[in-house]
Enzyme design. Structure first.
Site, mmCIF file in Angstrom:
data_model
loop_
_atom_site.group_PDB
_atom_site.id
_atom_site.type_symbol
_atom_site.label_atom_id
_atom_site.label_comp_id
_atom_site.label_asym_id
_atom_site.label_seq_id
_atom_site.Cartn_x
_atom_site.Cartn_y
_atom_site.Cartn_z
ATOM 1 C CG ASP A 85 -1.823 1.206 1.281
ATOM 2 O OD1 ASP A 85 -2.603 1.392 0.333
ATOM 3 O OD2 ASP A 85 -1.743 1.970 2.247
ATOM 4 C CB THR A 90 -1.804 5.795 -2.007
ATOM 5 O OG1 THR A 90 -1.752 4.366 -1.997
ATOM 6 C CG2 THR A 90 -3.008 6.241 -1.214
ATOM 7 C CB THR A 91 1.097 3.079 -5.598
ATOM 8 O OG1 THR A 91 1.009 2.423 -4.336
ATOM 9 C CG2 THR A 91 2.427 2.771 -6.230
ATOM 10 C CG ASP A 93 -6.586 0.863 0.013
ATOM 11 O OD1 ASP A 93 -6.712 1.698 0.930
ATOM 12 O OD2 ASP A 93 -5.482 0.547 -0.462
#
Length: 540
Positions: A75, A108-109, A401
């Protein structure tokens, strides 16, 4: 030259006055810009290998030698917020990743990697002597065009319940495909979609509780109706009750013994001590009488309950539950429709909560309390089972998520096809726009398109496939009018995203596009970094 006008010689041999403190650092121009680029690109490269369904995991080890905490995750937000970085540009990338996580829960990545690729392209443009402001102007044109293209690719099936549920299942399946839960993807798709649809349009994730219990395997995880509190019912109380009136309290119930700290009490006999204790017990008895005047069947307190007040309540047939954690008390008040009481002077039964059944259950080897058919019917609890605490922690992050993406999809209603289709479509649109723009801004627009294409390239590389061939085939397919082409990461070929059910939430993709471009623009504007002198300890 006088000592009062000390300074440094610049490149032309002129004396510059010393304005900053001796230990302060000042980087300007190209040095400042390159320092920012290097820091941001390094952070992007750190998480780049975790992107996509075939992304790798990272092991994060705590810096505290006493704690020795280990986290295994892919994550992006968890990895980045665990880093301690000194580079200001790197901190900006970490902040946008946190914002992406808070705002939409996923991507997020993607946002960190895309911002890093934009800065990598900007670095090449600056080496060609293109001013940062020209690059920024070109990027803003590219962002507007890319966003317009992205919105044109989206659709919604909000009017058809069955089709919309299928979209939700596909979206959460795509999200989980890059997570630990992919091995039991179908099981967790059902859990996540059922729990979010039970919210009936609300975006309050507090109504969905996640409990982690080591033991069993991931497939043993289940969705429980209502609320589960990880506590035990007090000894002597009934262990099951129908249609109860429930009081939720946060009040001290542990002073039936003498508690006079920092004071001295002089007595001339042991009988006086007994009198003080008797007074304390009488005070507690009156408090219990006030509580019972509300007419509750169940009393749940955040704080400890000593034996004496507990015995008084049990004698009256009241089920007693003590030491509920604060998060549990907050959730209980929400799902039971009860107020959290701390004083009991004005009896009002309307402040009590209710549910259908309270009973003690066993999860694994631990006892817990189940509240079924709660007044707030939208409440549910997902119980995660797994082989180890590390696996359960990562499963919880993955499920969080998925739940966030589902809530965003239900709010926004619109979805798009995944597999790199939207990135390539946006890239093709910016390439077409660049051909219509005169001057150096067109180079910046082209660079933006190249950065967009890097996302499916990295995803393919992480799967061990030939990214150059796959991305070029995908560009050709999209240019030839395909609306559903994308990369099938299971086979390493182009596939039909509609048939494969690979869909993504429009809101997540849009937020990643805007956040990454804004962060990259902020870093590109930097032309000076001033590092203040460290504050000295007194006496040194």
């Amino acid at each position: 030259m006088s000592g009062a006008y000390q300074g440094k010689l610049d490149a032309a041999g002129n004396v510059n006055p010393q304005i900053l403190s001796e230990e302060a650092e000042d980087s300007r121009g190209e040095m400042a810009r390159m320092s920012s680029f290097v820091g941001a690109i390094a952070v992007a490269d750190l998480v780049k290998t975790t992107l996509g369904p075939k992304g790798m995991d990272k092991i994060l080890k705590s810096a505290d030698p006493n704690e020795q905490k280990i986290t295994v995750t892919n994550d992006g937000a968890t990895i980045l917020k665990s880093l301690f970085v000194d580079n200001p540009a790197a901190k900006i990338l970490i902040d946008i990743s946190k914002t992406q996580d808070d705002e939409v829960g996923d991507g997020t990545t993607t946002v960190a990697v895309f911002a890093g690729e934009l800065l990598r392209e900007a670095e090449q443009l600056i080496l060609q002597k293109i001013h940062p402001q020209i690059i920024i102007q070109g990027w803003r044109l590219a962002v507007a065009e890319a966003r317009k293209t992205l919105l044109s690719l989206a659709w919604d099936n909000n009017t058809d319940d069955d089709a919309f549920r299928k979209d939700l299942e596909n979206v959460v399946g795509t999200t989980l495909s890059s997570k630990l839960l992919v091995q039991e993807k179908e099981h967790f798709i059902s859990l996540a979609v059922d729990s979010v649809l039970r919210l009936k349009g609300s975006d309050d994730l507090k109504l969905i509780q996640v409990i982690k219990k080591a033991g069993g395997n991931l497939k043993d995880s289940f969705l429980a109706d209502g609320f589960i509190l990880e506590k035990k019912i007090s000894n002597g109380s009934v262990h099951s009750i129908q249609n109860p009136s429930i009081m939720v309290a946060n009040s001290s119930m542990d002073y039936d013994k003498i508690k006079i700290f920092g004071s001295k009490v002089k007595v001339d006999s042991i009988e006086k001590v007994a009198e003080i204790e008797a007074a304390e017990r009488e005070k507690m008895r009156r408090k219990v009488d006030k509580i019972l005047s509300y007419g509750p069947n169940v009393f749940i307190n955040r704080q400890l309950i000593y034996d004496y007040p507990e015995s008084l309540m049990v004698e009256k047939g009241v089920m007693v539950i003590e030491h509920a954690d604060f998060d549990g008390v907050e959730r209980l008040s929400a799902v039971l429709g009860a107020d959290i009481l701390s004083t009991f002077d004005n009896p009002d039964p309307s402040k009590l909560g209710s549910c259908g059944t309270i009973e003690e259950i066993i999860i694994g080897e631990d006892k817990a309390i189940s509240f079924k058919n709660c007044q707030e019917g939208r409440a549910s609890t997902i119980v995660l089972r797994g082989a180890s605490s590390h696996l359960l922690d990562e499963a919880e992050r993955s499920l969080h998520d998925a739940l966030c993406v589902l809530i965003q999809t239900i709010k926004n209603k619109k979805v798009i096809f995944g597999g790199g289709h939207s990135e390539v479509a946006m890239s093709n649109a910016t390439d077409a726009l660049a051909k219509t723009i005169p001057g150096k801004k067109s180079l910046a627009v082209e660079a933006f398109g190249r950065a967009l294409r890097k996302l499916p390239t990295i995803i393919a590389d992480n799967g061990g496939f030939d990214s150059s061939e796959l991305v070029s085939e995908l560009r050709a397919a999209v240019n030839n009018g395909s609306k559903t082409a994308g990369i099938d990461m299971n086979k390493g070929v182009l596939g039909d995203m509609r048939e494969l059910g690979i869909k993504e939430c429009l809101r997540v993709k849009e937020q990643a596009l805007l956040s990454a471009s804004e962060a990259a623009e902020m870093i590109l504007r930097v032309d000076e970094i001033v590092t203040c002198a460290p504050r000295k300890r007194e006496g040194y």
